[in-house]
Design a protein around this motif. Sequence first.
Motif, PDB file in Angstrom:
ATOM      1  N   GLU A  93       0.849  -1.185   0.000  1.00  0.00           N
ATOM      2  CA  GLU A  93       0.000   0.000   0.000  1.00  0.00           C
ATOM      3  C   GLU A  93       0.883   1.232   0.000  1.00  0.00           C
ATOM      4  OE1 GLU A  93      -2.239   0.573   3.740  1.00  0.00           O
ATOM      5  OE2 GLU A  93      -0.979  -1.014   4.559  1.00  0.00           O
ATOM      6  N   GLY A  94       0.270   2.370  -0.207  1.00  0.00           N
ATOM      7  CA  GLY A  94       1.014   3.623  -0.201  1.00  0.00           C
ATOM      8  C   GLY A  94       0.884   4.357  -1.522  1.00  0.00           C
ATOM      9  N   ARG A  95       1.578   5.472  -1.595  1.00  0.00           N
ATOM     10  CA  ARG A  95       1.452   6.328  -2.780  1.00  0.00           C
ATOM     11  C   ARG A  95       1.870   5.647  -4.066  1.00  0.00           C
ATOM     12  NH1 ARG A  95       4.041  12.009  -1.555  1.00  0.00           N
ATOM     13  NH2 ARG A  95       5.783  10.636  -1.141  1.00  0.00           N
ATOM     14  N   TRP A  96       2.926   4.833  -4.005  1.00  0.00           N
ATOM     15  CA  TRP A  96       3.377   4.188  -5.238  1.00  0.00           C
ATOM     16  C   TRP A  96       2.345   3.193  -5.753  1.00  0.00           C
ATOM     17  CZ3 TRP A  96       4.418  -1.004  -5.921  1.00  0.00           C
ATOM     18  CH2 TRP A  96       4.524  -1.774  -4.770  1.00  0.00           C
ATOM     19  N   VAL A  97       1.643   2.495  -4.844  1.00  0.00           N
ATOM     20  CA  VAL A  97       0.587   1.570  -5.269  1.00  0.00           C
ATOM     21  C   VAL A  97      -0.572   2.372  -5.860  1.00  0.00           C
ATOM     22  CG1 VAL A  97      -1.061  -0.192  -4.533  1.00  0.00           C
ATOM     23  CG2 VAL A  97       1.229  -0.161  -3.546  1.00  0.00           C
ATOM     24  N   ASP A  98      -0.949   3.466  -5.203  1.00  0.00           N
ATOM     25  CA  ASP A  98      -2.016   4.326  -5.721  1.00  0.00           C
ATOM     26  C   ASP A  98      -1.685   4.785  -7.142  1.00  0.00           C
ATOM     27  OD1 ASP A  98      -3.161   4.070  -3.220  1.00  0.00           O
ATOM     28  OD2 ASP A  98      -2.750   6.136  -2.598  1.00  0.00           O
ATOM     29  N   LEU A 122      -5.720   4.677  -8.478  1.00  0.00           N
ATOM     30  CA  LEU A 122      -6.751   4.977  -7.492  1.00  0.00           C
ATOM     31  C   LEU A 122      -6.091   5.385  -6.185  1.00  0.00           C
ATOM     32  CD1 LEU A 122      -8.992   1.845  -8.103  1.00  0.00           C
ATOM     33  CD2 LEU A 122      -9.465   4.163  -8.909  1.00  0.00           C
ATOM     34  N   ASP A 123      -6.775   6.189  -5.387  1.00  0.00           N
ATOM     35  CA  ASP A 123      -6.243   6.603  -4.087  1.00  0.00           C
ATOM     36  C   ASP A 123      -6.677   5.639  -2.987  1.00  0.00           C
ATOM     37  OD1 ASP A 123      -4.993   8.877  -5.086  1.00  0.00           O
ATOM     38  OD2 ASP A 123      -6.792  10.104  -4.840  1.00  0.00           O
ATOM     39  N   GLY A 124      -5.785   5.395  -2.040  1.00  0.00           N
ATOM     40  CA  GLY A 124      -6.106   4.601  -0.856  1.00  0.00           C
ATOM     41  C   GLY A 124      -6.215   3.107  -1.085  1.00  0.00           C
ATOM     42  N   VAL A 125      -5.525   2.601  -2.078  1.00  0.00           N
ATOM     43  CA  VAL A 125      -5.594   1.169  -2.377  1.00  0.00           C
ATOM     44  C   VAL A 125      -4.700   0.390  -1.430  1.00  0.00           C
ATOM     45  CG1 VAL A 125      -5.032  -0.590  -4.096  1.00  0.00           C
ATOM     46  CG2 VAL A 125      -6.154   1.525  -4.797  1.00  0.00           C
ATOM     47  N   ARG A 126      -5.203  -0.719  -0.944  1.00  0.00           N
ATOM     48  CA  ARG A 126      -4.407  -1.670  -0.168  1.00  0.00           C
ATOM     49  C   ARG A 126      -4.545  -2.997  -0.880  1.00  0.00           C
ATOM     50  NH1 ARG A 126      -4.405  -5.599   3.652  1.00  0.00           N
ATOM     51  NH2 ARG A 126      -2.801  -5.460   5.258  1.00  0.00           N
ATOM     52  N   GLU A 137       2.361 -12.142 -10.844  1.00  0.00           N
ATOM     53  CA  GLU A 137       1.950 -11.432  -9.619  1.00  0.00           C
ATOM     54  C   GLU A 137       0.441 -11.563  -9.484  1.00  0.00           C
ATOM     55  OE1 GLU A 137       1.545  -6.843  -8.406  1.00  0.00           O
ATOM     56  OE2 GLU A 137       3.558  -7.460  -9.049  1.00  0.00           O
ATOM     57  N   LEU A 138       0.018 -12.227  -8.444  1.00  0.00           N
ATOM     58  CA  LEU A 138      -1.405 -12.389  -8.153  1.00  0.00           C
ATOM     59  C   LEU A 138      -1.799 -11.323  -7.147  1.00  0.00           C
ATOM     60  CD1 LEU A 138      -1.212 -16.240  -7.666  1.00  0.00           C
ATOM     61  CD2 LEU A 138      -1.927 -15.019  -9.733  1.00  0.00           C
ATOM     62  N   THR A 139      -2.886 -10.623  -7.395  1.00  0.00           N
ATOM     63  CA  THR A 139      -3.276  -9.495  -6.562  1.00  0.00           C
ATOM     64  C   THR A 139      -4.747  -9.537  -6.242  1.00  0.00           C
ATOM     65  OG1 THR A 139      -1.647  -8.138  -7.745  1.00  0.00           O
ATOM     66  CG2 THR A 139      -3.263  -6.982  -6.422  1.00  0.00           C
ATOM     67  N   THR A 140      -5.060  -9.186  -4.994  1.00  0.00           N
ATOM     68  CA  THR A 140      -6.446  -8.930  -4.618  1.00  0.00           C
ATOM     69  C   THR A 140      -6.436  -7.591  -3.885  1.00  0.00           C
ATOM     70  OG1 THR A 140      -8.426  -9.819  -3.572  1.00  0.00           O
ATOM     71  CG2 THR A 140      -6.361 -10.209  -2.438  1.00  0.00           C
ATOM     72  N   THR A 141      -7.410  -6.740  -4.174  1.00  0.00           N
ATOM     73  CA  THR A 141      -7.408  -5.406  -3.608  1.00  0.00           C
ATOM     74  C   THR A 141      -8.674  -5.134  -2.797  1.00  0.00           C
ATOM     75  OG1 THR A 141      -8.408  -4.427  -5.569  1.00  0.00           O
ATOM     76  CG2 THR A 141      -6.011  -4.457  -5.475  1.00  0.00           C
ATOM     77  N   GLU A 142      -8.538  -4.168  -1.925  1.00  0.00           N
ATOM     78  CA  GLU A 142      -9.692  -3.633  -1.200  1.00  0.00           C
ATOM     79  C   GLU A 142      -9.458  -2.144  -1.056  1.00  0.00           C
ATOM     80  OE1 GLU A 142      -8.687  -4.402   3.332  1.00  0.00           O
ATOM     81  OE2 GLU A 142      -8.802  -6.291   2.218  1.00  0.00           O
ATOM     82  N   GLY A 143     -10.509  -1.399  -0.957  1.00  0.00           N
ATOM     83  CA  GLY A 143     -10.342   0.037  -0.798  1.00  0.00           C
ATOM     84  C   GLY A 143     -10.757   0.718  -2.017  1.00  0.00           C
TER      85      GLY A 143
END
Length: 72
Positions: free
Chosen positions: A36-41, A46-50, A66-72
Amino acid sequence: MIERMDHMGIVVDDLAAAAEFFVELGLELQGEGPVEGRWVDRVVGLDGVRAEIAVVQTPDGHGRLELTTTEG
């Protein structure tokens, strides 16, 4: 026929099940955890992604998935 895969990302609903699936196909789990953080955003646009990620790679070390699941 796939000749080369450097790095590819897939968004999944169930990270553990997806990682297990690719490990059963012969890929090796390299690591997993939250990001998470600015680089992920910035990367996601999107803003606030974890995100929770798991990285699997081919046995020869040349291809990563790279397998990813997001929330936020």
